[in-house]
Enzyme design. Sequence first.
Site, PDB file in Angstrom:
ATOM      1  N   GLY A  15      14.613  -3.251   6.783  1.00 40.18           N
ATOM      2  CA  GLY A  15      14.199  -1.852   6.781  1.00 40.18           C
ATOM      3  C   GLY A  15      14.730  -1.009   5.649  1.00 40.18           C
ATOM      4  NE  ARG A  67      -3.366 -11.761  14.011  1.00 37.74           N
ATOM      5  CZ  ARG A  67      -2.241 -12.000  13.365  1.00 37.74           C
ATOM      6  NH1 ARG A  67      -1.505 -10.978  12.940  1.00 37.74           N
ATOM      7  NH2 ARG A  67      -1.843 -13.232  13.142  1.00 37.74           N
ATOM      8  CG  HIS A 111       1.783  -5.574  -2.572  1.00 32.41           C
ATOM      9  ND1 HIS A 111       1.908  -6.567  -1.631  1.00 32.41           N
ATOM     10  CD2 HIS A 111       1.427  -6.190  -3.728  1.00 32.41           C
ATOM     11  CE1 HIS A 111       1.645  -7.735  -2.195  1.00 32.41           C
ATOM     12  NE2 HIS A 111       1.357  -7.536  -3.465  1.00 32.41           N
ATOM     13  CG  LEU A 146      -3.308  -9.044   2.170  1.00 29.38           C
ATOM     14  CD1 LEU A 146      -2.439  -8.459   3.271  1.00 29.38           C
ATOM     15  CD2 LEU A 146      -3.062 -10.541   2.026  1.00 29.38           C
TER      16      LEU A 146
END
Length: 317
Positions: A15, A67, A111, A146
Site C-alpha cells: 500500500g 469473480r 501503472h 486492461l
Amino acid sequence: MLERAKVAVLLSGSGTNMAALLYASRASTCPYEIVLVASNNPDAGGLKLAEAEGVATFALPHKGMARADHDRTMDAAIRHSGAQYVALAGYMRILTPDFVAGWHGRMVNIHPSLLPKYTGLRTHERALEAGDSHGGCTVHLVTAELDDGPVLGQTAVAVMAGDTAETLAARVLIAEHQLYSRCLADLVSRATSPEFLIGEVRERALALPESDEVLSHGMPCFGIVKGKKFAYVSNDHHGDGKVALLVKISGADEQAQLIENDPARYYRPPYFGDGWIGIRLDLGEVDWDAIAGWLERSWRSTAPKRLTGLLDAADQF
C-alpha cells in the site's frame, strides 16, 4: 469550508501508493479524502497502515468466490462507505465489466510504464530489454480493457547506466507517489469545475447539426446557426452559485414534475419562464448521456424539419 470528494482505495499488498494518496489528503487544500481502504488480501500491509491511520478498512479473500460475486461484495462495501471515486493502488485483481461500468469515469489506476507501452506485468524489465531511454508511470481512468483507459497524467523517469529492473522500479515508485495524488486531485476537482462542465456541454451541443455558440447575457449559449437558441450554461449567474444547463421543455407541468422528483438537480431558471428547465451540473456526478439527450431534445424543438430529418436518417445507420 472545502467539501472534499470521498475516495475508496483498493489494494492487495503493502500500500505505498495508498499511503501517498492518504498523506497527500491531509493537506488542508486537498480536494479529496480517503474514506475506505479495501483489499482481497486480509494480510495486506496496506490494511494495517490504514487502520493505524484511522481509516476504515474492509477485507474479503477472493479464494473460493466467483469473480462476479467478489466484485459485487466489494462494490457494496465501497458504496456503503460513501465513496464517490475508486483508486486502484496495487489491486491485483482483474475487475469484471459490470464493476468497471458502475464506476465509469470515477475509477483510476496507476501503472508503472509510459502507456500505451508495456501494459500488464514486467514493465521495467521490458523497458530495459527494449533499450528505452526512459521508464515511467501513468495514471489513467479504468476501462474494461486492461491498462487502456484515458490517460490523466504521466511522469517519465530516466534509465541510468547499469540499471536493473529493481533500481529502475525504485525510482519509478517515487514518481508514482508524486503523480497519483496530483492526478486524483485534478480528477475530483473537475467534477465541479465550471470550465470542465461547460466544455463537456459544448462538445455535445456543437455535435448537433448546424449548431453554434455565442455569448448571451454572460452565458455560453447554443443555437441553430442564424436561428433559435436551444441551450444555455449558467455559471453563477446573478450570484446564484450554480453551474447548470438550461434547456427547453414542454411547459409548466413538466417543469413542476421534474422539480418535484429531484429538487436538488432541477430548478426553474429565473427570466426564462415555464418552457425551460435548469439542470445542475455541479453536484459531483453528471449523467452525460442524459445531458446529451436533453440537448438533442431541446435542439429538436428549435431546429427546422430539414435538420431533424437528417438527424433521424443518420440515427438509422
